[in-house]
Every structure is written in structure tokens, then in C-alpha cells.
Design a protein around this motif. Sequence first.
Motif, PDB file in Angstrom:
ATOM      1  N   ASN A  80      -2.666   0.342  18.804  1.00  0.00           N
ATOM      2  CA  ASN A  80      -1.799  -1.062  18.385  1.00  0.00           C
ATOM      3  C   ASN A  80      -2.807  -1.975  17.248  1.00  0.00           C
ATOM      4  OD1 ASN A  80       0.869  -1.376  17.624  1.00  0.00           O
ATOM      5  ND2 ASN A  80       1.121  -3.158  18.719  1.00  0.00           N
ATOM      6  N   LYS A  81      -3.743  -1.437  16.754  1.00  0.00           N
ATOM      7  CA  LYS A  81      -4.665  -1.933  15.911  1.00  0.00           C
ATOM      8  C   LYS A  81      -4.274  -1.367  13.811  1.00  0.00           C
ATOM      9  CE  LYS A  81      -9.620  -2.748  14.470  1.00  0.00           C
ATOM     10  NZ  LYS A  81     -10.863  -2.737  15.124  1.00  0.00           N
ATOM     11  N   PRO A  82      -3.789  -2.144  13.793  1.00  0.00           N
ATOM     12  CA  PRO A  82      -3.129  -1.734  11.896  1.00  0.00           C
ATOM     13  C   PRO A  82      -4.553  -1.715  11.533  1.00  0.00           C
ATOM     14  CG  PRO A  82      -2.750  -4.440  12.360  1.00  0.00           C
ATOM     15  CD  PRO A  82      -2.642  -3.590  13.991  1.00  0.00           C
ATOM     16  N   VAL A  83      -4.517  -0.119  10.521  1.00  0.00           N
ATOM     17  CA  VAL A  83      -5.658  -0.170   9.145  1.00  0.00           C
ATOM     18  C   VAL A  83      -5.351  -1.741   8.161  1.00  0.00           C
ATOM     19  CG1 VAL A  83      -5.641   2.451   9.474  1.00  0.00           C
ATOM     20  CG2 VAL A  83      -4.266   1.012   7.724  1.00  0.00           C
ATOM     21  N   ILE A  84      -6.193  -1.323   7.767  1.00  0.00           N
ATOM     22  CA  ILE A  84      -6.980  -2.432   6.610  1.00  0.00           C
ATOM     23  C   ILE A  84      -6.778  -2.298   5.874  1.00  0.00           C
ATOM     24  CG2 ILE A  84      -8.624  -4.389   5.883  1.00  0.00           C
ATOM     25  CD1 ILE A  84      -9.466  -4.706   8.732  1.00  0.00           C
ATOM     26  N   LEU A  85      -5.690  -2.300   4.065  1.00  0.00           N
ATOM     27  CA  LEU A  85      -6.007  -1.672   3.083  1.00  0.00           C
ATOM     28  C   LEU A  85      -6.051  -2.987   2.195  1.00  0.00           C
ATOM     29  CD1 LEU A  85      -2.242  -1.260   3.345  1.00  0.00           C
ATOM     30  CD2 LEU A  85      -2.969   0.195   3.885  1.00  0.00           C
ATOM     31  N   LEU A  86      -6.846  -2.323   1.495  1.00  0.00           N
ATOM     32  CA  LEU A  86      -8.215  -3.258   0.355  1.00  0.00           C
ATOM     33  C   LEU A  86      -7.560  -2.591  -1.239  1.00  0.00           C
ATOM     34  CD1 LEU A  86     -11.688  -2.601   2.673  1.00  0.00           C
ATOM     35  CD2 LEU A  86      -9.752  -4.357   2.625  1.00  0.00           C
ATOM     36  N   ASN A  87      -7.429  -3.495  -2.177  1.00  0.00           N
ATOM     37  CA  ASN A  87      -7.115  -3.107  -3.489  1.00  0.00           C
ATOM     38  C   ASN A  87      -8.369  -3.114  -4.437  1.00  0.00           C
ATOM     39  OD1 ASN A  87      -8.408  -5.705  -3.878  1.00  0.00           O
ATOM     40  ND2 ASN A  87      -6.468  -6.716  -4.650  1.00  0.00           N
ATOM     41  N   ALA A  88      -8.651  -2.545  -5.075  1.00  0.00           N
ATOM     42  CA  ALA A  88      -9.627  -2.394  -6.240  1.00  0.00           C
ATOM     43  C   ALA A  88     -10.289  -3.507  -6.464  1.00  0.00           C
ATOM     44  CB  ALA A  88      -9.228  -1.888  -7.462  1.00  0.00           C
ATOM     45  N   ALA A  89      -9.791  -4.691  -6.290  1.00  0.00           N
ATOM     46  CA  ALA A  89     -11.375  -5.461  -5.352  1.00  0.00           C
ATOM     47  C   ALA A  89     -11.798  -6.105  -4.328  1.00  0.00           C
ATOM     48  CB  ALA A  89     -10.797  -6.851  -5.956  1.00  0.00           C
ATOM     49  N   ASN A  90     -11.505  -5.157  -3.382  1.00  0.00           N
ATOM     50  CA  ASN A  90     -11.542  -4.907  -1.583  1.00  0.00           C
ATOM     51  C   ASN A  90     -11.010  -6.143  -1.267  1.00  0.00           C
ATOM     52  OD1 ASN A  90     -13.380  -2.283  -1.922  1.00  0.00           O
ATOM     53  ND2 ASN A  90     -15.273  -3.452  -2.145  1.00  0.00           N
ATOM     54  N   GLU A  91      -9.795  -6.491  -1.560  1.00  0.00           N
ATOM     55  CA  GLU A  91      -9.388  -7.455  -1.049  1.00  0.00           C
ATOM     56  C   GLU A  91      -7.883  -7.012  -0.285  1.00  0.00           C
ATOM     57  OE1 GLU A  91      -7.691 -10.067  -4.131  1.00  0.00           O
ATOM     58  OE2 GLU A  91      -9.985 -10.806  -5.198  1.00  0.00           O
ATOM     59  N   PRO A  92      -7.853  -7.583   0.773  1.00  0.00           N
ATOM     60  CA  PRO A  92      -7.071  -7.237   2.106  1.00  0.00           C
ATOM     61  C   PRO A  92      -5.405  -6.969   0.567  1.00  0.00           C
ATOM     62  CG  PRO A  92      -8.250  -8.634   2.941  1.00  0.00           C
ATOM     63  CD  PRO A  92      -8.665  -8.964   1.732  1.00  0.00           C
ATOM     64  N   VAL A  93      -4.691  -6.352   1.433  1.00  0.00           N
ATOM     65  CA  VAL A  93      -3.582  -6.614   0.643  1.00  0.00           C
ATOM     66  C   VAL A  93      -1.892  -5.590   1.408  1.00  0.00           C
ATOM     67  CG1 VAL A  93      -3.731  -6.069  -1.724  1.00  0.00           C
ATOM     68  CG2 VAL A  93      -3.325  -3.885  -0.557  1.00  0.00           C
ATOM     69  N   THR A  94      -1.113  -5.883   1.900  1.00  0.00           N
ATOM     70  CA  THR A  94       0.053  -5.444   2.876  1.00  0.00           C
ATOM     71  C   THR A  94       0.349  -4.063   2.277  1.00  0.00           C
ATOM     72  OG1 THR A  94       1.501  -7.109   1.528  1.00  0.00           O
ATOM     73  CG2 THR A  94      -0.066  -7.799   2.994  1.00  0.00           C
ATOM     74  N   ASN A  95       0.897  -3.828   0.635  1.00  0.00           N
ATOM     75  CA  ASN A  95       1.985  -2.845   0.778  1.00  0.00           C
ATOM     76  C   ASN A  95       0.441  -2.171   0.093  1.00  0.00           C
ATOM     77  OD1 ASN A  95       3.217  -0.360  -1.193  1.00  0.00           O
ATOM     78  ND2 ASN A  95       4.450  -2.324  -2.302  1.00  0.00           N
ATOM     79  N   ILE A  96       0.687  -0.674   0.391  1.00  0.00           N
ATOM     80  CA  ILE A  96      -0.048   0.574   0.359  1.00  0.00           C
ATOM     81  C   ILE A  96      -0.326   0.965  -1.021  1.00  0.00           C
ATOM     82  CG2 ILE A  96       1.842   2.626   1.409  1.00  0.00           C
ATOM     83  CD1 ILE A  96      -0.653   3.372   2.782  1.00  0.00           C
ATOM     84  N   SER A  97       1.133   1.096  -1.174  1.00  0.00           N
ATOM     85  CA  SER A  97       0.955   1.034  -3.077  1.00  0.00           C
ATOM     86  C   SER A  97      -0.150   0.562  -3.723  1.00  0.00           C
ATOM     87  CB  SER A  97       2.290   1.362  -3.721  1.00  0.00           C
ATOM     88  OG  SER A  97       3.341   2.177  -2.729  1.00  0.00           O
ATOM     89  N   ASP A  98      -0.355  -1.333  -3.252  1.00  0.00           N
ATOM     90  CA  ASP A  98      -1.437  -1.398  -4.502  1.00  0.00           C
ATOM     91  C   ASP A  98      -2.760  -1.714  -4.061  1.00  0.00           C
ATOM     92  OD1 ASP A  98       1.076  -2.500  -5.300  1.00  0.00           O
ATOM     93  OD2 ASP A  98       1.272  -4.689  -3.736  1.00  0.00           O
ATOM     94  N   ALA A  99      -3.010  -0.538  -3.147  1.00  0.00           N
ATOM     95  CA  ALA A  99      -3.916  -0.006  -2.168  1.00  0.00           C
ATOM     96  C   ALA A  99      -4.939   1.102  -2.616  1.00  0.00           C
ATOM     97  CB  ALA A  99      -4.380   0.087  -0.755  1.00  0.00           C
ATOM     98  N   LYS A 100      -6.388   0.922  -2.945  1.00  0.00           N
ATOM     99  CA  LYS A 100      -7.113   1.788  -3.517  1.00  0.00           C
ATOM    100  C   LYS A 100      -8.027   2.541  -2.374  1.00  0.00           C
ATOM    101  CE  LYS A 100      -6.076   1.043  -7.820  1.00  0.00           C
ATOM    102  NZ  LYS A 100      -5.667   2.030  -7.892  1.00  0.00           N
ATOM    103  N   SER A 101      -8.377   1.982  -1.318  1.00  0.00           N
ATOM    104  CA  SER A 101      -8.869   2.249  -0.194  1.00  0.00           C
ATOM    105  C   SER A 101      -8.416   1.986   1.404  1.00  0.00           C
ATOM    106  CB  SER A 101     -10.316   1.572  -0.302  1.00  0.00           C
ATOM    107  OG  SER A 101     -10.676   0.308   0.158  1.00  0.00           O
ATOM    108  N   ILE A 102      -9.167   2.312   2.623  1.00  0.00           N
ATOM    109  CA  ILE A 102      -8.277   2.057   3.608  1.00  0.00           C
ATOM    110  C   ILE A 102      -9.179   2.122   4.598  1.00  0.00           C
ATOM    111  CG2 ILE A 102      -6.567   3.467   5.718  1.00  0.00           C
ATOM    112  CD1 ILE A 102      -5.468   2.877   2.915  1.00  0.00           C
ATOM    113  N   LYS A 103      -9.742   0.750   5.142  1.00  0.00           N
ATOM    114  CA  LYS A 103     -10.835   0.118   5.750  1.00  0.00           C
ATOM    115  C   LYS A 103     -10.238   0.386   8.005  1.00  0.00           C
ATOM    116  CE  LYS A 103     -13.711  -3.643   6.740  1.00  0.00           C
ATOM    117  NZ  LYS A 103     -14.342  -4.573   6.916  1.00  0.00           N
ATOM    118  N   PHE A 104     -10.842   0.999   8.556  1.00  0.00           N
ATOM    119  CA  PHE A 104     -11.227   1.130   9.776  1.00  0.00           C
ATOM    120  C   PHE A 104     -11.355   0.090  10.521  1.00  0.00           C
ATOM    121  CE2 PHE A 104      -9.661   5.097   8.801  1.00  0.00           C
ATOM    122  CZ  PHE A 104      -7.790   5.453   9.479  1.00  0.00           C
TER     123      PHE A 104
END
Length: 396
Positions: free
Chosen positions: A14-38
Motif C-alpha cells: 500500500n505504498k503509492p508510486v511517485i509520478l515525476l514529470n520532465a523536470a523530475n517534479e512530482p505530479v498526481t496525474n499519470i498523463s503528465d508524468a514522464k517517469s515512475i519512481k519506486f
Amino acid sequence: MDSLSLLRESTISNKPVILLNAANEPVTNISDAKSIKFNDEAIFPRDTPTNFKKTTASDSETYTLETLIFLVQNAQLDNSAYFKECRTRQIEHVSIVDRRKILDYLTGKVDQSPNVSQTTAAEKRARDDVTSTETSTKKPKVTPIKSDDSIAIVKQVIVREREIVTRSSVLRGNKNFTHAINLAQQLVLKKEIPNTRSAHAQKPGASTSGHKLAAVTSNKSAAAVKSQKLSSKDKIPLIIVPAAPTAKFTLYNIKQFLEDQKYEDSQALRDEGKKKPERVTVERKKPNGQTVPYHVVDSVAQFKQSDWDRVCCVFVAGQLWQFKGWKWEKPVELFSNVKGFYPKWSSDKMTPPASDWAVSEINIHRHKRHMDKAAVSQFWDALDSYNATHKQYLNF
């Protein structure tokens, strides 16, 4: 550790993944993400292929990381709402057959899944290297042997080989429908087709179609002889409808349905004071402009053998007592000699004993009268097909 294992571990704990955009900033929408951080050491592009294979695709096709994450985030949605969200976010959806498998595996309900490939990255690279090596290696040209012995061997192999049936090959078919075309020309265009029975018998493998064509030709000849002996009245097709006032079709409304292509409730017509006729003549207008009469009755008390020969179809109400006193009282015998139709509301299901009989359904909508035309058209098509095979001596 691969991305699928990390996602499973994250979901179970139950540990959510971190969604990062192109600037490596956390985002909430996966459509805006570029990478996934575990974690600090495990960061993957969102379109990274996972080891979970698609059931309805080839073995090489797998779901991407973003597709699985989006499914986990929207696991509470039903299929239609989930598909709508996927289209809105422009994310590939998981097929219905795989959805439960993926959720059970990622949430830890099952430890293994047949869709999960255990191939490691090193094995994939080794396999790709082998494939590229084989592709780059040129195969020496082999000159075919053209000796008499080799030709004889090939002929023996061809005689014994069996064709493998695939889903593509079965669609091509190998049957000859010339007999159906000839029969249509005889019945519709009144053309005489030469007998091709001997030609079919000479072809290997055509014995089955030859027998069928011979049977059709024999039936056609017998019908032609019988037709010559009948008077014009004895060639008029006869339809029997139920006498019960609660039946869908009676002598009150059968003419309006078959001629005007409009269903009217027979009970309502009876309550209006309309008198029931003893016999109805339906004037059927065919597409070629020809008008063909059909006689309709609801009683067989005065029937002769010539009348039974004219019966082409029966409308059944679903009760055995309807056939009492008939030439064929048992449904098995009756529907071996005439075509049976069971009219019902389109929303109802056929119930016993009618569901056990060899009858065709006529589905009538309760309120949409514009759909009556399609029902009438289906009725005539089915009856014409039956008469063309079993009642060729009638004028239909």
C-alpha cells in the motif's frame, strides 16, 4: 528487480508510486508524468514494457508500466467507466479478460500468473543477439534436385500429406454451390438446367455433392409431375392459424399483418365487434410485382387429403391441444411435413413445450410498429426457403 515486481511490491505494501514529470517534479496525474519512481534506485520511464503478457495478443506483446499503474489507481471503476477514463487520458486499457488476473497478481491474491514472463533482461539481450546473428548469416543456395527419383518421392509425399486447417483456411471453403444456383434459376427464372449428375460423379471427392444434387433433381422431378396433376386451386398454399382468441395471430389480424405489414391485437379487434371470417385470402405482393394468393384457415374439420397437401405452414400458440384431430397430431410428425412458426413478443422467451418443437420464432415488438415490416419480411424469406425445398408443386 524488474518494474512489474516493484509495482506488485508497492501495491501489496500500500505504498503509492511517485509520478515525476520532465523536470523530475512530482505530479498526481499519470498523463503528465514522464517517469515512475519506486525508490531512489528504481526509476523507470512510464512506457516501460512489463513482464505481464496480453492474453489476446502474441507472446511478445506485454502491458506497459503506465497501463498497469492506471488500472490499480482505478480498480474501483466498472469496465465502462474505466474504458472511458483510459480514452480521456489517452492511456492503453487492459482487456476485460486480463483485468482480474492483473489485479489479483498485483494485490497479492495470487502468487503466480501464467501471463507473467520470467525472462530476465540478460536473457532477452542474449536472445536478441542470437536472432541478429542468425539474420546476418547468409544461407547457402541449395540447387533443387530434378532427377526422376526425387520427383517420384515428392509425388508420394504430396499424396500422403494432409492439409492443416487453420482459422484462415476454413473461411476460404472448398464446397461447390452450383446446385444452389441451378435450383434458384429453376424456381425463380423458370430456366431448365441440364443434368450435371454424371459430371459430378466423374470428379473425385465430389460424390457427396453429386448425391445431394441428384436428390434435389429427383425431388424437383417428382414435384413437377405432381404439379401437372393438380388444379390451379390445389396449388394455392394454405396457412393454419390458431382458433384461440388469445393467440398472437388469428383470422382477425393475420391478413393485416401479412399484407399491410402491421400488427393489430386480435383481441382488440374482436372487442370492437369485428366478425371473424371463416377463411382469409392473403394477397402477397412479391418484389418482382407478382401477386400470389395464400389461403388462411383456423379449422381443419373439413380437410381432405388435397387440403393437407397444400398446407405449407402452421402458426402455433404453444399448446398441444391445437393439433387435436389433425392428420399429424404429434409435433414431431407435424413439423416434419409443414413449416412451423411461433409468434411471440420480442422481449419474451420461448417456453416449453414450444421450445422443444422444430419451429421458427416470429418476434413482434409490443409498441414499435415500424419493426413489423422486418418481421413480415423474415417470415416470407423462411417460408419461401421451406417451400422451395419441400413444397415445390405449390404456387408461391
